[in-house]
Design an enzyme around this catalytic site. Sequence first.
Site, PDB file in Angstrom:
ATOM      1  N   LYS A  23     -16.819 -13.835  15.132  1.00  0.00           N
ATOM      2  CA  LYS A  23     -15.745 -12.864  14.920  1.00  0.00           C
ATOM      3  C   LYS A  23     -15.084 -13.167  13.582  1.00  0.00           C
ATOM      4  CE  LYS A  23     -11.396 -11.139  16.771  1.00  0.00           C
ATOM      5  NZ  LYS A  23     -10.427 -11.192  17.861  1.00  0.00           N
TER       6      LYS A  23
ATOM      7  N   LYS B 135     -18.791  -9.330  15.456  1.00  0.00           N
ATOM      8  CA  LYS B 135     -17.696  -8.384  15.289  1.00  0.00           C
ATOM      9  C   LYS B 135     -17.048  -8.573  13.928  1.00  0.00           C
ATOM     10  CE  LYS B 135     -13.140  -7.510  17.078  1.00  0.00           C
ATOM     11  NZ  LYS B 135     -12.058  -8.046  17.833  1.00  0.00           N
TER      12      LYS B 135
END
Length: 323
Positions: free
Chosen positions: A196, A249
């Site tokens: 992330k 992400k």
Amino acid sequence: MNSFPQLRLRRLRRNEALRALVRETKVEVGDLVYPLFVVEGSKIKQKISSMPGLYRLSNDLLPKEVEEIARLGIPAIILFGIPQKKDEVGSSAYHPKGVIQQAIRAIKKTTPELLVITDVCLCEYTSHGHCGVVVDGYVDNDKTLGLLAKTALSHAEAGADIVAPSDMMDGRVKAIRQALDGNGFQDIPILAYAAKYVSYFYGPFREAAESAPQFGDRRSYQMDPHNWREALREVEQDIVEGADIVMVKPALPYLDVIRKVRDTFNHPLAAYSVSGEYAMVKAAAKQGWLDEKGLVLEMLTAIKRAGADIIITYYAKEAASWL
Ligand code: PBG
């Protein structure tokens, strides 16, 4: 090897039936996960200005919403909670009657077959907006782990099907796995937000979830966008600690990372097409500058082609009706 004029690559593109026959990547409704924002209170349906078409919903309005999602054939939702009370240690994240814990129960009563994934993080619940416990202006990794584990456990107790830590603390997957296993939830999978990145693409989400950090930024825990080798180390660690599904992400600006993770590991791979990706397309479509449907389906195809099995997208409902 043949070459032109014996070889003509256009032969297989001549009509839709031929193109469909040799198509390498397919996006299906069954690949999609729809995010939902839940607030405390009742009869609340608040627009999110930077994410047109999305709302913060109170518990009592969830049954109608999840029935529609299930009817569209979308297999899963991911839940984000916005509590009334925030404090230094994000207590309402792990309160047994917290906003998410109640939402899970309401949803499971209405649509038991719809998979409920819960985002496990503290940033929506802390007064300072950081994803962990702050000590002397710095997010303390090890002090945060216990609270994340408690949060994940409370979600499992409420009936969540999958827990998804998004905080980026080291060791959180291990801590959560231990807490789940120690309490009879050995069958609840962990979807780890493994790679992330720090991203400006999260802007609209932070408005939606009221989770913008009140000081500083998230650079001391989320990943530096310049790095891809480090993403493989993050994913590897989460797998070692027990992640069942790993995630990259954002999605669209990180297709290279999705591809690398797919080529290196065999775990199911999710990609999160984040709020900024949604907002950009919505804004351009509103101006009439882009064909929204065509663009969204192309984006989803690109994310799958890069190697994702599962796509979390705010477009899930619209895409389901287009597919
Ligand atoms: C919480 C969390 C964030 C997102 C998902 N979980 C925000 C953040 O890290 O600031 C972003 C999702 C999106 O932008 O759609 N930690």
